[in-house]
Design a protein around this motif. Sequence first.
Motif, mmCIF file in Angstrom:
data_model
loop_
_atom_site.group_PDB
_atom_site.id
_atom_site.type_symbol
_atom_site.label_atom_id
_atom_site.label_comp_id
_atom_site.label_asym_id
_atom_site.label_seq_id
_atom_site.Cartn_x
_atom_site.Cartn_y
_atom_site.Cartn_z
ATOM 1 N N TRP A 255 0.988 -1.330 -0.487
ATOM 2 C CA TRP A 255 0.124 -0.199 0.167
ATOM 3 C C TRP A 255 0.763 1.511 0.365
ATOM 4 N N ILE B 182 2.107 2.084 -3.296
ATOM 5 C CA ILE B 182 1.396 2.457 -4.280
ATOM 6 C C ILE B 182 0.168 3.490 -3.592
ATOM 7 N N GLU B 183 0.434 3.881 -3.003
ATOM 8 C CA GLU B 183 -0.131 5.404 -2.754
ATOM 9 C C GLU B 183 0.810 6.010 -1.758
ATOM 10 N N GLU C 233 -1.436 10.305 0.665
ATOM 11 C CA GLU C 233 -2.839 10.164 0.572
ATOM 12 C C GLU C 233 -3.261 10.840 -0.810
ATOM 13 N N ILE D 129 -1.895 8.250 -6.036
ATOM 14 C CA ILE D 129 -1.895 6.899 -6.344
ATOM 15 C C ILE D 129 -0.162 7.422 -7.567
ATOM 16 N N SER E 245 -2.270 -6.330 3.050
ATOM 17 C CA SER E 245 -1.458 -5.467 3.781
ATOM 18 C C SER E 245 -0.518 -6.660 4.122
ATOM 19 N N PHE F 221 -8.662 1.636 3.562
ATOM 20 C CA PHE F 221 -8.449 0.253 2.999
ATOM 21 C C PHE F 221 -8.679 -0.859 1.836
ATOM 22 N N HIS G 166 -7.415 0.723 -1.220
ATOM 23 C CA HIS G 166 -6.655 0.035 -1.916
ATOM 24 C C HIS G 166 -7.074 -0.897 -3.199
ATOM 25 N N CYS G 167 -7.957 -1.394 -1.208
ATOM 26 C CA CYS G 167 -7.822 -3.035 -2.393
ATOM 27 C C CYS G 167 -8.956 -2.910 -3.616
ATOM 28 N N ARG H 109 -7.917 -0.652 -5.599
ATOM 29 C CA ARG H 109 -7.326 -0.403 -6.760
ATOM 30 C C ARG H 109 -6.656 -1.404 -7.844
#
Length: 418
Positions: free
Chosen positions: A75, A78-79, A82, A85, A112, A135, A138-139, A141
């Motif tokens: 995560w 990727i990010e 905040e 991306i 994670s 979260f 993120h998933c 994405r």
Amino acid sequence: MTAAWPDHFLWGAATAGHQVDGNDSTSEISFLEQVRPTVFPEPAGTACNSWEQWQDDLDLVASMGLNAYRFSTEWARIEPEEGQIDSSALDHYERMVDGCLERGLAPAITLSHFAIPHWFAKQAAWLSPQAPDLFAAHCRRVIGRIGDRVTLAVTLNEPDLPRLLSTGGMPRQAFEAQRACIDAASQEAGVARYRSGSIVIPEEVTELETGYIRAHRAAVQAVRSVRSDLPVGLSLAVTDESYVSERGKELAQARRKACYERWLPAIQGDDFIGVQNYEREILGDDGPLVPSTSGPNPRPINESGKALYPQSLASAVVYIHKLTGLPIVVTEHGVCTSDDSVRSRFIREALPPLADLVRDGLPIHGYFHWSLLDNFEWVSAYNRHFGLSSVDRASGTFARTLKPSAGTYRDFVRTCVL
């Protein structure tokens, strides 16, 4: 839709991003490695350089005759900030997935694996009311980019570990060291509560578990919103609790209730439960017994000083399946030792009972050995050796060399009929 399981058993090896990738600068673990005091003897640094040499890792897995590889989609990569991306990180994971498929490896991802973004930790991480939504985003994405090609998704890695450690697996002074580290991080970051999923304050374990449960349910929904047939679940750290007395039995049952039964409401409707087993703990009237490691038939020990019981894997799998009713994937299992003959023997003795369970009809879909590489083992840094392959960090080449235990695992998989 029902989960789309492969028509064959998954034999694999596993890694996790912060432990192998190297040069992770945006996670909370990287931040915690630098504060003072810290619980980390040294930073992960370049680790195994797998961010650059991931193809070498996949080649190792394929050379062992395995058909699956478990890795994490970080995560924090990727990010990194905040709402910002990094598409190049998603590109990287897409290349890894395609690289797996080109080699006949089923990609199993962990969404994670302990490490989280620094900015998320500054918001109290899993303790934040916003954690499930953050979260889940993120998933979505990750699954939106690679979910059409992966074989299974683990949402959270060992969210029960803080409870397991607090019920006897870690001395009190170690938790106090974690408190000091977290307090230092909060001060350094300039926030009231800088929090981590793995470096934990004891009195916050229940609050952390609640946050993890909410995040897991949101993650499952997010994964299914993108790909409804992708098998999704979480993994639990499972010590094989045994006992030699009635009081020991009571202690074992109490620990199991606290550490595993707590998760039953959280996993309802999941497609599988991941089992991660390394040890057996034998309980007597006064708590854990110390098995004999000397005498005419000494029991081998790992680098943590714990006695090895290869049969613990099958026992843990049977218990968790009976408890949850869910299909099982052994997402981690292995031994930390610098004596590779111990690892080879451990594999030879642990895997046949697992294969027998599969033949007997227990719904076990796969086994992932921890770990593919000698990697960064958190608060033990590079002093624990779980790898089927060594890594030459000293020379800067990071050359991988498979150990004889890799051949032991390869030979078992080649000859095993399920």
